[in-house]
Design a protein around this motif. Sequence first.
Motif, PDB file in Angstrom:
ATOM      1  N   TYR A   1      -6.853  54.217  46.756  1.00 44.11           N
ATOM      2  CA  TYR A   1      -8.160  54.873  46.877  1.00 44.11           C
ATOM      3  C   TYR A   1      -8.081  56.291  46.295  1.00 44.11           C
ATOM      4  CZ  TYR A   1     -12.494  56.707  48.783  1.00 44.11           C
ATOM      5  OH  TYR A   1     -13.733  57.273  48.918  1.00 44.11           O
TER       6      TYR A   1
ATOM      7  N   ARG B   1     -10.794  66.396  52.358  1.00 41.93           N
ATOM      8  CA  ARG B   1     -11.360  65.194  52.988  1.00 41.93           C
ATOM      9  C   ARG B   1     -12.124  64.335  51.998  1.00 41.93           C
ATOM     10  NH1 ARG B   1     -13.854  67.646  58.556  1.00 41.93           N
ATOM     11  NH2 ARG B   1     -11.852  68.139  59.511  1.00 41.93           N
TER      12      ARG B   1
ATOM     13  N   PRO C   1     -11.107  58.064  51.968  1.00 40.80           N
ATOM     14  CA  PRO C   1     -12.253  57.223  52.330  1.00 40.80           C
ATOM     15  C   PRO C   1     -12.892  57.696  53.628  1.00 40.80           C
ATOM     16  CG  PRO C   1     -10.198  56.042  52.671  1.00 40.80           C
ATOM     17  CD  PRO C   1      -9.834  57.347  52.048  1.00 40.80           C
ATOM     18  N   GLU C   2     -14.161  57.386  53.772  1.00 42.18           N
ATOM     19  CA  GLU C   2     -14.895  57.779  54.978  1.00 42.18           C
ATOM     20  C   GLU C   2     -14.361  57.066  56.217  1.00 42.18           C
ATOM     21  OE1 GLU C   2     -19.494  57.547  56.251  1.00 42.18           O
ATOM     22  OE2 GLU C   2     -19.124  58.240  54.201  1.00 42.18           O
ATOM     23  N   LYS C   3     -14.011  55.808  56.056  1.00 42.81           N
ATOM     24  CA  LYS C   3     -13.484  54.996  57.161  1.00 42.81           C
ATOM     25  C   LYS C   3     -12.010  54.699  56.892  1.00 42.81           C
ATOM     26  CE  LYS C   3     -17.586  53.667  59.009  1.00 42.81           C
ATOM     27  NZ  LYS C   3     -18.013  53.779  60.322  1.00 42.81           N
ATOM     28  N   PRO C   4     -11.230  54.440  57.953  1.00 39.47           N
ATOM     29  CA  PRO C   4      -9.822  54.083  57.749  1.00 39.47           C
ATOM     30  C   PRO C   4      -9.678  52.818  56.905  1.00 39.47           C
ATOM     31  CG  PRO C   4     -10.251  54.501  60.069  1.00 39.47           C
ATOM     32  CD  PRO C   4     -11.579  54.495  59.374  1.00 39.47           C
ATOM     33  N   VAL C   5      -8.626  52.778  56.129  1.00 41.73           N
ATOM     34  CA  VAL C   5      -8.322  51.613  55.306  1.00 41.73           C
ATOM     35  C   VAL C   5      -7.252  50.810  56.030  1.00 41.73           C
ATOM     36  CG1 VAL C   5      -7.442  50.868  53.066  1.00 41.73           C
ATOM     37  CG2 VAL C   5      -8.782  52.965  53.229  1.00 41.73           C
ATOM     38  N   LYS C   6      -7.431  49.502  56.101  1.00 43.02           N
ATOM     39  CA  LYS C   6      -6.451  48.662  56.794  1.00 43.02           C
ATOM     40  C   LYS C   6      -5.123  48.710  56.049  1.00 43.02           C
ATOM     41  CE  LYS C   6      -9.335  45.367  59.174  1.00 43.02           C
ATOM     42  NZ  LYS C   6      -9.086  45.678  60.530  1.00 43.02           N
TER      43      LYS C   6
END
Length: 116
Positions: free
Chosen positions: A13, A72, A76-81
């Motif tokens: 990312y 920031r 990514p805005e949300k955690p990545v698995k």
Amino acid sequence: MKDQEFITPIDQYVIDFVRKLRDDKTLTQKDIATIIGVTREFIKDIENTNKRAKYNIRHINSLADYFDMSPREFLPEKPVKLFSRSSKQKILLKEKSIPKKSKIRNKITKNKPQKK
């Protein structure tokens, strides 16, 4: 392609974000290398999908400072698995094998969110 195993989804990312930023600003790999204090070959290795080079937090900070952005914004805005369910279970099993009075176990369990 074996080296690619070391690039996690969050690494990719950040690599993609910096590459898009570089393209949008019409900068060269050498320009990015100068900003973060590395060689152009290092940037080439980062952008090459067969290599395992990646940006670190200091690189992100330098780029954010140069482009007047927040670090920031590179994430990514949300955690990545990063782990599959079975990997998480293995980690939890290892955690349970750490002695109860261990400082490491205390750190792990203290910072773990409580289930409702």
